[in-house]
Write a protein that holds these residues in place. Sequence first.
Motif, short mmCIF file in Angstrom:
data_model
loop_
_atom_site.label_atom_id
_atom_site.label_comp_id
_atom_site.label_asym_id
_atom_site.label_seq_id
_atom_site.Cartn_x
_atom_site.Cartn_y
_atom_site.Cartn_z
N PHE A 6 0.82 -1.20 0.00
CA PHE A 6 0.00 0.00 0.00
C PHE A 6 0.86 1.26 0.00
O PHE A 6 1.82 1.36 0.75
CB PHE A 6 -0.91 0.02 1.23
CG PHE A 6 -1.67 -1.25 1.44
CD1 PHE A 6 -2.63 -1.66 0.53
CD2 PHE A 6 -1.43 -2.06 2.54
CE1 PHE A 6 -3.33 -2.84 0.70
CE2 PHE A 6 -2.12 -3.23 2.74
CZ PHE A 6 -3.07 -3.64 1.81
N GLN A 7 0.47 2.22 -0.83
CA GLN A 7 1.20 3.48 -0.84
C GLN A 7 1.03 4.21 0.49
O GLN A 7 1.99 4.75 1.03
CB GLN A 7 0.71 4.37 -1.98
CG GLN A 7 1.42 5.71 -2.06
CD GLN A 7 0.91 6.55 -3.21
OE1 GLN A 7 0.17 6.07 -4.06
NE2 GLN A 7 1.31 7.81 -3.23
N ASP A 8 -0.20 4.25 0.99
CA ASP A 8 -0.48 4.89 2.28
C ASP A 8 -1.80 4.34 2.81
O ASP A 8 -2.38 3.42 2.24
CB ASP A 8 -0.52 6.42 2.15
CG ASP A 8 -1.50 6.89 1.07
OD1 ASP A 8 -2.44 6.12 0.73
OD2 ASP A 8 -1.36 8.02 0.57
N ARG A 9 -2.28 4.91 3.92
CA ARG A 9 -3.50 4.39 4.53
C ARG A 9 -4.72 4.60 3.63
O ARG A 9 -5.64 3.79 3.63
CB ARG A 9 -3.72 5.04 5.90
CG ARG A 9 -2.72 4.57 6.97
CD ARG A 9 -2.98 5.29 8.28
NE ARG A 9 -2.10 4.86 9.35
CZ ARG A 9 -0.90 5.36 9.59
NH1 ARG A 9 -0.42 6.32 8.79
NH2 ARG A 9 -0.17 4.92 10.59
N ARG A 10 -4.75 5.71 2.90
CA ARG A 10 -5.89 5.95 2.01
C ARG A 10 -5.95 4.86 0.93
O ARG A 10 -7.02 4.32 0.62
CB ARG A 10 -5.77 7.33 1.36
CG ARG A 10 -5.89 8.49 2.36
CD ARG A 10 -7.29 8.60 2.91
NE ARG A 10 -7.50 9.78 3.70
CZ ARG A 10 -7.95 10.95 3.26
NH1 ARG A 10 -8.22 11.08 1.98
NH2 ARG A 10 -8.12 11.96 4.06
N ALA A 11 -4.79 4.55 0.34
CA ALA A 11 -4.76 3.50 -0.68
C ALA A 11 -5.15 2.15 -0.09
O ALA A 11 -5.85 1.35 -0.72
CB ALA A 11 -3.37 3.42 -1.30
N SER A 194 3.82 -3.15 5.47
CA SER A 194 2.95 -3.26 4.30
C SER A 194 2.72 -1.91 3.63
O SER A 194 2.01 -1.84 2.62
CB SER A 194 1.59 -3.86 4.70
OG SER A 194 1.73 -5.22 5.05
N TYR A 195 3.28 -0.84 4.17
CA TYR A 195 3.04 0.51 3.68
C TYR A 195 4.33 1.18 3.21
O TYR A 195 5.38 1.06 3.85
CB TYR A 195 2.44 1.39 4.79
CG TYR A 195 1.05 1.03 5.21
CD1 TYR A 195 -0.05 1.70 4.68
CD2 TYR A 195 0.82 0.03 6.15
CE1 TYR A 195 -1.34 1.38 5.07
CE2 TYR A 195 -0.47 -0.30 6.55
CZ TYR A 195 -1.54 0.37 6.00
OH TYR A 195 -2.81 0.05 6.40
N GLN A 196 4.23 1.92 2.10
CA GLN A 196 5.34 2.76 1.67
C GLN A 196 5.42 4.01 2.53
O GLN A 196 6.50 4.48 2.87
CB GLN A 196 5.16 3.14 0.20
CG GLN A 196 5.21 1.96 -0.75
CD GLN A 196 4.94 2.37 -2.19
OE1 GLN A 196 5.28 3.47 -2.60
NE2 GLN A 196 4.33 1.47 -2.95
N GLU A 354 1.10 -0.89 -11.42
CA GLU A 354 -0.03 -1.80 -11.23
C GLU A 354 -0.34 -2.56 -12.51
O GLU A 354 -0.66 -3.74 -12.48
CB GLU A 354 -1.26 -1.03 -10.76
CG GLU A 354 -2.50 -1.88 -10.57
CD GLU A 354 -2.28 -3.04 -9.61
OE1 GLU A 354 -2.88 -4.09 -9.83
OE2 GLU A 354 -1.50 -2.90 -8.64
N TRP A 355 -0.24 -1.87 -13.66
CA TRP A 355 -0.51 -2.56 -14.92
C TRP A 355 0.53 -3.65 -15.17
O TRP A 355 0.19 -4.75 -15.64
CB TRP A 355 -0.50 -1.55 -16.06
CG TRP A 355 -1.10 -2.11 -17.33
CD1 TRP A 355 -0.45 -2.40 -18.49
CD2 TRP A 355 -2.48 -2.44 -17.54
NE1 TRP A 355 -1.33 -2.90 -19.42
CE2 TRP A 355 -2.58 -2.94 -18.87
CE3 TRP A 355 -3.61 -2.37 -16.76
CZ2 TRP A 355 -3.78 -3.35 -19.41
CZ3 TRP A 355 -4.81 -2.79 -17.29
CH2 TRP A 355 -4.89 -3.28 -18.61
#
Length: 371
Positions: A6-11, A194-196, A354-355
């Motif tokens: 995950f990039q951050d908590r929002r993602a 699990s987070y960047q 992601e692609w």
Amino acid sequence: MADRLFQDRRAAGRALAGLLCHYRDRTDVIVLGLPRGGVPVAHEVAQAIGAPLDVFLVRKLGVPGREELAMGAVAFGHVVVLNDDILRALGVSGRAVSEVAERERAELRRRDQLYRDGRPIPDLTGRTVILVDDGLATGASMRAAIHAARQLGPARVVVAVPTGPASVCEELAHRVDELRCVRTPSPFFAVGESYQNFEQVSDEEVRALVRAATPSRGPVRATSERSKVMAETGYSSFNTTVDKTNHVLREIEHDYGWPKERRNQSCAALRATLHALRDRLSVQEAAQLGAQLPMLVRGMYYEGWEPSRVPVKMSRQEFLNRIQEEFRFDIDGGMDQLAYRVMAALRQHITDGEWADVKSALPNDLEAVLP
């Protein structure tokens, strides 16, 4: 950093929302974020499924001198949950536990006033409560939250987290009606792995998200009221997602020369291709891809999804046959050309990374239908 999903908590919240799409637009559902880190995650979940958001206050009891290690947790309603194994292993005295618990209860009271501005805890009687945090470690805080929530009479308690150890998820699953977790790394070291970006969430950010969600309005029951709440609670992006979805559909229509009056046909093409692609991916990869789609496209994507039955191993021809089962129109070029054009229209909304992950998750003979 490649293994940090995950990039951050929002993602993370957007990925988690993909596992909760069966709760979308239900008037009995409420999302409760565990402050502070769980609130940005919960905010994304609440927006995606159209549910009200509030906080549910829980405080970890850190071992004296090793505060990052949870020996238990306290929650609303004088709930105390202790980790007996850690207490025994480290020889923590009852007096030390009591002192830490009292200090954390004072912090609970401070945060309750800060985040709610005197508003009462929402009525959970007969409702489906989704408890959300940014991850599980020992599970102590979530166990306390579950216990406290049960005291308020909900019909169902659901736990939803982006990441956690499989053993803790399995143990908690026996305590609730449903548990959803996007990722269970093995070995598990820490939630932040699990987070960047795992920067600390501030009180101000929690306050802003809770205020924006206007939880005091309670469940949204009428279409007109829903529209009003959407305008006031972060759904200012609604027009944007409509525009993005229309753009995807227009791209498909432009490639085929279909007039806009045939929008039902382009919608069917989009839905059929999304479903075939989704079911060919693992739960984790499907959730990552879904998090990047425009909100309305995401709704099509998750429609009828059964995570327990994926991935479905499909050859190229089986993949195309699957599209044709849902897309019941006669067109020039066949299903391989249709799949390619739909994928090309979606491609502009998906990051290169992601692609690349999507392509690597598919067999080589399916690459021909991917731009």
